[in-house]
Enzyme design. Structure first.
Site, PDB file in Angstrom:
ATOM      1  N   ALA A   1       1.108  -1.392  -0.009  1.00 60.07           N
ATOM      2  CA  ALA A   1      -0.254   0.312  -0.065  1.00 60.07           C
ATOM      3  C   ALA A   1       1.021   1.205  -0.125  1.00 60.07           C
ATOM      4  CB  ALA A   1      -0.595  -0.379   1.355  1.00 60.07           C
TER       5      ALA A   1
ATOM      6  N   ARG B   1      -2.367   8.036 -10.890  1.00 62.01           N
ATOM      7  CA  ARG B   1      -3.373   8.586 -11.670  1.00 62.01           C
ATOM      8  C   ARG B   1      -4.173   8.433 -11.258  1.00 62.01           C
ATOM      9  NH1 ARG B   1      -1.911   2.380 -14.206  1.00 62.01           N
ATOM     10  NH2 ARG B   1      -1.065   2.406 -11.896  1.00 62.01           N
TER      11      ARG B   1
ATOM     12  N   GLY C   1       9.355  -0.638  -6.386  1.00 57.52           N
ATOM     13  CA  GLY C   1       8.299  -1.195  -7.586  1.00 57.52           C
ATOM     14  C   GLY C   1       7.653  -2.373  -6.043  1.00 57.52           C
TER      15      GLY C   1
ATOM     16  N   GLY D   1      -1.120  -7.360 -16.147  1.00 53.13           N
ATOM     17  CA  GLY D   1       0.273  -8.354 -16.188  1.00 53.13           C
ATOM     18  C   GLY D   1      -0.077  -9.614 -17.194  1.00 53.13           C
TER      19      GLY D   1
ATOM     20  N   ARG E   1     -29.758  15.538  13.372  1.00 54.46           N
ATOM     21  CA  ARG E   1     -28.767  15.712  13.433  1.00 54.46           C
ATOM     22  C   ARG E   1     -28.179  14.734  14.952  1.00 54.46           C
ATOM     23  NH1 ARG E   1     -28.226  21.778  13.941  1.00 54.46           N
ATOM     24  NH2 ARG E   1     -25.800  21.111  15.118  1.00 54.46           N
TER      25      ARG E   1
ATOM     26  N   LYS F   1     -31.435  18.076  17.164  1.00 52.84           N
ATOM     27  CA  LYS F   1     -30.534  17.913  17.328  1.00 52.84           C
ATOM     28  C   LYS F   1     -30.293  17.978  19.056  1.00 52.84           C
ATOM     29  CE  LYS F   1     -28.057  20.956  19.376  1.00 52.84           C
ATOM     30  NZ  LYS F   1     -26.473  22.049  19.515  1.00 52.84           N
TER      31      LYS F   1
ATOM     32  N   ASN G   1     -31.689  27.507  21.953  1.00 54.39           N
ATOM     33  CA  ASN G   1     -30.579  27.343  23.006  1.00 54.39           C
ATOM     34  C   ASN G   1     -29.460  27.612  22.537  1.00 54.39           C
ATOM     35  OD1 ASN G   1     -30.327  26.317  20.527  1.00 54.39           O
ATOM     36  ND2 ASN G   1     -29.599  24.992  20.602  1.00 54.39           N
TER      37      ASN G   1
HETATM   38  C1  UD1 Z   1       0.509  -4.965 -10.729  1.00 60.43           C
HETATM   39  C2  UD1 Z   1       0.785  -6.110 -11.349  1.00 60.43           C
HETATM   40  C3  UD1 Z   1       0.284  -6.655 -12.571  1.00 60.43           C
HETATM   41  C4  UD1 Z   1      -1.109  -7.262 -12.428  1.00 60.43           C
HETATM   42  C5  UD1 Z   1      -1.878  -5.508 -11.594  1.00 60.43           C
HETATM   43  C6  UD1 Z   1      -3.448  -6.483 -11.029  1.00 60.43           C
HETATM   44  C7  UD1 Z   1       3.133  -5.837 -10.288  1.00 60.43           C
HETATM   45  C8  UD1 Z   1       4.397  -5.563 -11.444  1.00 60.43           C
HETATM   46  N1  UD1 Z   1       1.650  -6.064 -11.591  1.00 60.43           N
HETATM   47  O1  UD1 Z   1       0.570  -3.751 -11.369  1.00 60.43           O
HETATM   48  O2  UD1 Z   1       1.139  -7.531 -13.302  1.00 60.43           O
HETATM   49  O3  UD1 Z   1      -1.803  -7.589 -13.476  1.00 60.43           O
HETATM   50  O4  UD1 Z   1      -1.080  -5.605 -10.939  1.00 60.43           O
HETATM   51  O5  UD1 Z   1      -3.927  -5.588 -10.068  1.00 60.43           O
HETATM   52  O6  UD1 Z   1       3.534  -6.164  -9.714  1.00 60.43           O
HETATM   53  N2  UD1 Z   1       2.657  -0.461  -4.654  1.00 60.43           N
HETATM   54  C9  UD1 Z   1       3.992  -0.345  -3.124  1.00 60.43           C
HETATM   55  N3  UD1 Z   1       5.356  -0.093  -3.892  1.00 60.43           N
HETATM   56  C10 UD1 Z   1       5.926   0.514  -4.784  1.00 60.43           C
HETATM   57  C11 UD1 Z   1       4.726  -0.231  -5.620  1.00 60.43           C
HETATM   58  C12 UD1 Z   1       3.675  -0.650  -5.833  1.00 60.43           C
HETATM   59  O7  UD1 Z   1       3.370  -0.619  -1.805  1.00 60.43           O
HETATM   60  O8  UD1 Z   1       6.836   0.467  -4.737  1.00 60.43           O
HETATM   61  C13 UD1 Z   1       1.716  -1.509  -4.077  1.00 60.43           C
HETATM   62  C14 UD1 Z   1       0.648   0.516  -4.523  1.00 60.43           C
HETATM   63  O9  UD1 Z   1       0.423   0.877  -3.759  1.00 60.43           O
HETATM   64  C15 UD1 Z   1      -0.594  -0.785  -4.840  1.00 60.43           C
HETATM   65  C16 UD1 Z   1       0.211  -2.442  -5.911  1.00 60.43           C
HETATM   66  O10 UD1 Z   1       1.372  -2.123  -5.066  1.00 60.43           O
HETATM   67  O11 UD1 Z   1      -1.425  -1.465  -3.960  1.00 60.43           O
HETATM   68  C17 UD1 Z   1       0.148  -2.341  -6.737  1.00 60.43           C
HETATM   69  O12 UD1 Z   1       0.955  -0.934  -7.181  1.00 60.43           O
HETATM   70  P1  UD1 Z   1       0.871  -0.942  -9.026  1.00 60.43           P
HETATM   71  O13 UD1 Z   1       1.220   0.168  -9.035  1.00 60.43           O
HETATM   72  O14 UD1 Z   1      -0.984  -0.083  -8.838  1.00 60.43           O
HETATM   73  O15 UD1 Z   1       0.521  -1.422  -9.684  1.00 60.43           O
HETATM   74  P2  UD1 Z   1      -0.044  -2.293 -11.541  1.00 60.43           P
HETATM   75  O16 UD1 Z   1       0.741  -1.591 -12.379  1.00 60.43           O
HETATM   76  O17 UD1 Z   1      -1.638  -2.211 -11.138  1.00 60.43           O
HETATM   77 CA    CA Z   2      -2.499  -1.311  -9.836  1.00 64.62          CA
END
Ligand code: UD1
Ligand code: CA
Length: 465
Positions: free
Chosen positions: A12, A18, A81, A143, A337, A355, A390
């Site tokens: 998370a 986006r 990542g 993916g 309320r 309220k 009041n």
């Molecule tokens: C990811 C998968 C993809 C899959 C898709 C499903 C990877 C590389 N790709 O892509 O194959 O089809 O989810 O929804 O994993 N996050 C971190 N730290 C980071 C990057 C991301 O905690 O450095 C967390 C984000 O907050 C998110 C989750 O990981 O909750 C997924 O990241 P996101 O960038 O949304 O991956 P997708 O491009 O959707």
């Molecule tokens: Ca995602």
């Protein structure tokens, strides 16, 4: 059979670029619950012994939302990542005995039953790494699952790295990975970032494990409504729509009628009793409990409110933090309320605001009243336009009204003041002193008729010139 308790790692930390939002993506609500809390809830349903959240972007805000949860937190200070994110949990889970489920934190619609299938795939011993997949008619953005000629999983290729042929693949990765901590962290440490985004992709773990001869299996869901990952506001609205429909269907199975379920706005943390009928355009927000046999009319917005059996909420009411006992009728266009407490058979009519007040059984305030900071007994009639005064500009005071009191139309009750049981207030009175039991209080200027005034003022005839 792989033994041991389940640990869940929720990723998370991502920026959620986006979304174009100052709120971290995983905190955007879907049906009143932050996306991340849907995942925490799922972990509970799966009986996860430990839940670890990887936080980063908007860390303080995410920590605040998780503050009361039994969730361990690790920080990913740079978002390099998903593989890098999952690795942050290593120190906490390296010695974990049972399976570790790593999951995207941005999938609010995942169902527990689907994950139980994934756990079965793993636990029955056929898989050392089990991943969740689905066939999508339009797989863009996800993916793709690349399989060998014997059908075994070879790797996952991300959209940005896929060639035209790979983009044709409709089987996609749904962002949930289950393995032993030993296998998981060992493979994660081998992931590089030689790809289109120069990110450490968690999905590379799949190829690494497969090449090491580990058994990689997929578990799939054919319910496309649970597969959506939220990356944009468009997907957020779609997730909300799907979740709302799911909730409405749940309540319909429990005996609730929705005239138009697609036009009813339901949060997760809502309960509705059987034989309650919900008209179109009703919004039921978190913390709302509605009894059985109620009718909730169009335009009602109800939040954090408890409603007993056989109540009727008429059109365009806003109820927040109120408690209603049985057979209470409210509205149209009433505002209840916080800390409004209505006993059985109370009636609150149009353009009434209440309220921090208690109204006893059978009391009525049918039109155009304001009751604030008051204790009203049973069988009381609050006439049209009567109000409690009041607030004196500095502090709030209480109005106490005994049983069976009759408050005439357009009266002002200046608090603090007490109207004892059985007292009558004449219409138009401004009351600032106690009214004793059974008395009639008249506190208004006595009427004086000035005979012949018009003709003296304007001359004879019709007074026009
Ligand atoms: C990811 C998968 C993809 C899959 C898709 C499903 C990877 C590389 N790709 O892509 O194959 O089809 O989810 O929804 O994993 N996050 C971190 N730290 C980071 C990057 C991301 O905690 O450095 C967390 C984000 O907050 C998110 C989750 O990981 O909750 C997924 O990241 P996101 O960038 O949304 O991956 P997708 O491009 O959707
Ligand atoms: Ca995602």
């Amino acid at each position: 059979m792989a033994s041991g308790d389940l640990a869940l790692v929720l990723m998370a930390a991502g920026k959620g670029t986006r979304m174009r939002s100052s709120l971290p993506k995983v905190l955007h609500p879907v049906c009143g619950r932050p996306i991340l809390m849907h995942a925490v809830q799922l972990g509970r349903e799966l009986g996860a012994r430990r839940v670890v959240a990887v936080v980063g972007s908007g860390e303080d805000q995410v920590r605040e939302v998780l503050a009361d949860e039994d969730v361990e937190i690790v920080v990913q200070s740079e978002q390099l990542g998903t593989a890098h994110a999952a690795l942050q949990a290593r120190a906490l889970l390296e010695d974990h005995e049972g399976p570790v489920l790593v999951m995207n934190g941005d999938h609010p619609l995942y169902r527990a039953s689907t994950f139980n299938d994934l756990l079965d795939t793993y636990r029955k011993g056929s898989a050392e790494l089990a991943i969740l997949v689905a066939e999508f008619p339009n797989p863009t953005g996800y993916g793709r699952i690349v399989r060998n000629s014997d059908g075994s999983v070879a790797r996952v290729i991300e959209e940005d790295d896929a060639d035209a042929a790979t983009k044709e693949i409709r089987e996609v990765n749904l962002g949930a990975y289950l393995a032993s901590s030993e296998l998981l962290f060992q493979c994660l440490s081998k992931v590089g970032n030689d790809n289109a985004k120069s990110e450490y992709y968690l999905t590379d773990v799949i190829e690494i494990a497969a090449q090491e001869g580990r058994r990689v299996e997929t578990s799939s869901t054919d319910d496309w409504t649970e597969t959506l990952g939220v990356n944009s506001r468009v997907e957020l609205a779609e997730a909300e729509r799907l979740m709302r429909r799911r909730l409405a269907e749940y309540w319909m199975r429990e005996g609730v009628s929705f005239v138009d379920p697609d036009c009813t706005y339901l949060d997760c943390d809502v309960e509705i009793g059987p034989d309650t009928r919900i008209e179109p355009g009703v919004t039921l927000k978190s913390g709302t409990r509605i009894g059985s046999g109620c009718r909730i009319d169009s335009g009602a917005v109800i939040e954090n409110t408890t409603i007993g059996d056989d109540c009727w909420i008429k059109p365009q009411c806003w109820l927040e933090g109120a408690r209603l006992a049985a057979r209470v009728v409210v509205g149209p266009s009433a505002h209840l309320r916080p800390d409004t407490d209505l006993a059985d058979d109370v009636r609150v009519g149009n353009y009434v605001e209440i309220k921090n007040s208690r109204l006893g059984p059978g009391t009525k305030a049918d039109h155009l009243s304001y009751l604030g900071d008051s204790d009203v007994g049973s069988g009381v009639t609050i006439g049209c336009g009567a109000i409690t005064v009041n607030y004196d500009g500095t502090s709030k005071s209480r109005t106490v009204i005994g049983d069976r009191v009759f408050v005439g139309c357009n009266s002002n009750l200046i608090a603090p003041v007490e109207i004892e049981s059985g007292a009558y207030i004449a219409a138009g009175s401004t009351i600032n002193k106690e009214v004793p039991d059974g008395a009639l209080a008249i506190a208004r200027a006595r009427q004086r008729n000035i005979e012949g005034w018009r003709d003296r003022r304007f001359g004879k005839k019709d007074g026009k010139d």
